[in-house]
Write a protein that holds these residues in place. Structure first.
Motif, PDB file in Angstrom:
ATOM      1  N   ILE A  31       0.837  -1.201   0.000  1.00 16.46           N
ATOM      2  CA  ILE A  31       0.000   0.000   0.000  1.00 16.46           C
ATOM      3  C   ILE A  31       0.874   1.254   0.000  1.00 16.46           C
ATOM      4  O   ILE A  31       0.629   2.197  -0.747  1.00 16.46           O
ATOM      5  CB  ILE A  31      -0.965   0.014   1.202  1.00 16.46           C
ATOM      6  CG1 ILE A  31      -1.918  -1.186   1.148  1.00 16.46           C
ATOM      7  CG2 ILE A  31      -1.721   1.326   1.284  1.00 16.46           C
ATOM      8  CD1 ILE A  31      -2.878  -1.204  -0.017  1.00 16.46           C
ATOM      9  N   ARG A  32       1.905   1.260   0.832  1.00 19.64           N
ATOM     10  CA  ARG A  32       2.813   2.418   0.917  1.00 19.64           C
ATOM     11  C   ARG A  32       3.444   2.697  -0.449  1.00 19.64           C
ATOM     12  O   ARG A  32       3.448   3.838  -0.924  1.00 19.64           O
ATOM     13  CB  ARG A  32       3.881   2.176   1.979  1.00 19.64           C
ATOM     14  CG  ARG A  32       4.859   3.315   2.150  1.00 19.64           C
ATOM     15  CD  ARG A  32       5.861   3.093   3.303  1.00 19.64           C
ATOM     16  NE  ARG A  32       6.398   1.760   3.400  1.00 19.64           N
ATOM     17  CZ  ARG A  32       6.030   0.854   4.327  1.00 19.64           C
ATOM     18  NH1 ARG A  32       5.119   1.145   5.220  1.00 19.64           N
ATOM     19  NH2 ARG A  32       6.576  -0.351   4.348  1.00 19.64           N
ATOM     20  N   GLU A  33       3.975   1.662  -1.099  1.00 28.14           N
ATOM     21  CA  GLU A  33       4.613   1.846  -2.396  1.00 28.14           C
ATOM     22  C   GLU A  33       3.612   2.291  -3.465  1.00 28.14           C
ATOM     23  O   GLU A  33       3.939   3.127  -4.311  1.00 28.14           O
ATOM     24  CB  GLU A  33       5.323   0.558  -2.825  1.00 28.14           C
ATOM     25  CG  GLU A  33       6.580   0.300  -2.020  1.00 28.14           C
ATOM     26  CD  GLU A  33       7.268  -1.012  -2.380  1.00 28.14           C
ATOM     27  OE1 GLU A  33       6.854  -1.677  -3.350  1.00 28.14           O
ATOM     28  OE2 GLU A  33       8.230  -1.364  -1.672  1.00 28.14           O
ATOM     29  N   ALA A  34       2.394   1.756  -3.418  1.00 27.54           N
ATOM     30  CA  ALA A  34       1.375   2.153  -4.395  1.00 27.54           C
ATOM     31  C   ALA A  34       1.031   3.636  -4.248  1.00 27.54           C
ATOM     32  O   ALA A  34       0.925   4.362  -5.237  1.00 27.54           O
ATOM     33  CB  ALA A  34       0.115   1.298  -4.230  1.00 27.54           C
ATOM     34  N   VAL A  35       0.874   4.088  -3.016  1.00 32.55           N
ATOM     35  CA  VAL A  35       0.536   5.491  -2.766  1.00 32.55           C
ATOM     36  C   VAL A  35       1.699   6.398  -3.177  1.00 32.55           C
ATOM     37  O   VAL A  35       1.496   7.407  -3.854  1.00 32.55           O
ATOM     38  CB  VAL A  35       0.167   5.708  -1.276  1.00 32.55           C
ATOM     39  CG1 VAL A  35       0.071   7.183  -0.936  1.00 32.55           C
ATOM     40  CG2 VAL A  35      -1.136   4.990  -0.954  1.00 32.55           C
ATOM     41  N   LEU A  36       2.904   6.037  -2.781  1.00 32.20           N
ATOM     42  CA  LEU A  36       4.058   6.872  -3.116  1.00 32.20           C
ATOM     43  C   LEU A  36       4.317   6.892  -4.623  1.00 32.20           C
ATOM     44  O   LEU A  36       4.700   7.929  -5.172  1.00 32.20           O
ATOM     45  CB  LEU A  36       5.291   6.402  -2.350  1.00 32.20           C
ATOM     46  CG  LEU A  36       5.205   6.597  -0.828  1.00 32.20           C
ATOM     47  CD1 LEU A  36       6.431   5.998  -0.143  1.00 32.20           C
ATOM     48  CD2 LEU A  36       5.033   8.052  -0.457  1.00 32.20           C
TER      49      LEU A  36
END
Length: 74
Positions: A31-36
């Motif tokens: 999720i973190r990588e997708a958002v960033l």
């Protein structure tokens, strides 16, 4: 470290969990990588728009204030 909650419907939740499990990913990291990645893509798009606008402006005729006043009849 901060925690951010995201609400999704059951169908989206199932899809996300299945994708993360099938690809042996960590949910938080995914999720973190997708958002960033989304933020980075948007920032790159904004930068590209600015560069295009600057290049377009280079080819435009420029007028000084006296020419503008004359055109406006001031």
């Amino acid at each position: 470290m901060a925690i951010i909650s995201v609400r999704v419907n059951e169908e989206d939740s199932k899809l996300i969990h299945e994708y993360v499990a099938a690809n042996k990913l960590n949910m938080s990291q995914f999720i973190r990588e997708a958002v960033l990645d989304k933020i980075e893509d948007d920032l790159n798009l904004d930068e590209e728009r600015i560069v295009r606008a600057l290049k377009a402006a280079e080819g435009e005729k420029k007028y000084d204030h006296t020419e503008v006043w004359k055109m406006l009849g001031v």
